[in-house]
Design a protein around this motif. Sequence first.
Motif, PDB file in Angstrom:
ATOM      1  N   UNK A 130       1.129  -1.478   0.322  1.00  0.00           N
ATOM      2  CA  UNK A 130       0.139  -0.255   0.034  1.00  0.00           C
ATOM      3  C   UNK A 130       0.886   0.896  -0.082  1.00  0.00           C
ATOM      4  N   UNK A 131       1.638   0.852   1.092  1.00  0.00           N
ATOM      5  CA  UNK A 131       2.613   2.356   1.081  1.00  0.00           C
ATOM      6  C   UNK A 131       3.082   2.373  -0.358  1.00  0.00           C
ATOM      7  N   UNK A 132       4.325   1.347  -1.227  1.00  0.00           N
ATOM      8  CA  UNK A 132       4.722   1.486  -2.686  1.00  0.00           C
ATOM      9  C   UNK A 132       3.904   1.892  -3.522  1.00  0.00           C
ATOM     10  N   UNK A 133       2.806   2.445  -3.293  1.00  0.00           N
ATOM     11  CA  UNK A 133       1.497   2.517  -4.600  1.00  0.00           C
ATOM     12  C   UNK A 133       1.212   3.730  -3.851  1.00  0.00           C
ATOM     13  N   UNK A 173       3.292  -3.596  -6.622  1.00  0.00           N
ATOM     14  CA  UNK A 173       3.823  -4.815  -6.382  1.00  0.00           C
ATOM     15  C   UNK A 173       5.195  -5.176  -6.656  1.00  0.00           C
ATOM     16  N   UNK A 174       5.456  -5.149  -5.462  1.00  0.00           N
ATOM     17  CA  UNK A 174       7.355  -5.118  -6.129  1.00  0.00           C
ATOM     18  C   UNK A 174       7.073  -7.296  -6.163  1.00  0.00           C
ATOM     19  N   UNK A 175       7.479  -7.965  -6.957  1.00  0.00           N
ATOM     20  CA  UNK A 175       7.776  -8.924  -7.694  1.00  0.00           C
ATOM     21  C   UNK A 175       8.236 -10.280  -6.588  1.00  0.00           C
ATOM     22  N   UNK A 176       9.173  -9.522  -5.934  1.00  0.00           N
ATOM     23  CA  UNK A 176      10.265  -9.990  -4.457  1.00  0.00           C
ATOM     24  C   UNK A 176       9.029 -10.110  -3.656  1.00  0.00           C
ATOM     25  N   UNK A 177       8.652  -8.957  -3.430  1.00  0.00           N
ATOM     26  CA  UNK A 177       7.560  -9.595  -1.941  1.00  0.00           C
ATOM     27  C   UNK A 177       5.826 -10.462  -2.817  1.00  0.00           C
ATOM     28  N   UNK A 178       6.200 -10.308  -3.951  1.00  0.00           N
ATOM     29  CA  UNK A 178       4.616 -10.704  -3.943  1.00  0.00           C
ATOM     30  C   UNK A 178       5.189 -12.630  -4.196  1.00  0.00           C
ATOM     31  N   UNK A 179       6.789 -12.871  -4.045  1.00  0.00           N
ATOM     32  CA  UNK A 179       6.523 -14.023  -4.296  1.00  0.00           C
ATOM     33  C   UNK A 179       7.683 -14.725  -2.453  1.00  0.00           C
TER      34      UNK A 179
END
Length: 259
Positions: A217-220, A227-233
């Motif tokens: 939410x903060x990054x958006x 959404x960062x792919x690393x964080x999603x994974x």
Amino acid sequence: MLVDEVAIRVLGPVSVVWRGGEVPLGPRQRRVLLGVLAVECGRRVGVAGLARVLWGEHPPRTARASVQAHVSRLRKVLREHGVPLEITTADDAYTARVDPSLVDAHRFALLVDQARAARDDDAAVEHYRAALALWWGGGADSPVLPGAGVRELRVVAQEECVRAELRRGRHREVLPELLELAESNPGRSRLIAQLMLALHRSGRQEEALRVYDRARERQATEFGLDPDPLLESLQTAVLDRAPLLLDPAFTPDALPVPH
């Protein structure tokens, strides 16, 4: 001469410590001048360049004379206190003759290099912690180093140190540090991933997932980032309670990311 006898500190307000006491350098401009010369450490710095640092793009007409007066006073103070730092003059420029290991900024870079070349994580952490301990003034307050660049150097070293700590199985010990780092650096996905991993390994999966939701939410909203792919994974791995997350050798960088 012992390295620990003297410290020229620029990772914060400029100061010189000699044999346990702080040398009275005088007003801020004099300190800044010494700090610039110490950072350049053996390289010539022209009077015009020093004047820009001290007064900006429009120095006063008396700038040259003021620089000369500050250098003269610095030489006298350093000599009176026996500090092994010499300021030489040649071709309208000044040079600080000093061992780089006596300047905290240079010592920091050396220790980080030693950490990266260390034989194991224990040795790496020892070097990283010694390097980070040099930031006595927080770095951001340094008048002779660019603030953004200084903060980047420090936070990268902190990321690398925490990564080594996690490989040592010290996830609980670094949690307070990671919580503070992630809060003050919300745009750095690697730090957030390290925090999620430390929470997961500490049996706090729900908190790890909440960290992901808040970071997304903060990054958006604050940075306009997808959404960062690393964080999603990593979120998927936490949801699945993937066994590899508990392997001390695992780091979030090793996760496959969606394309």
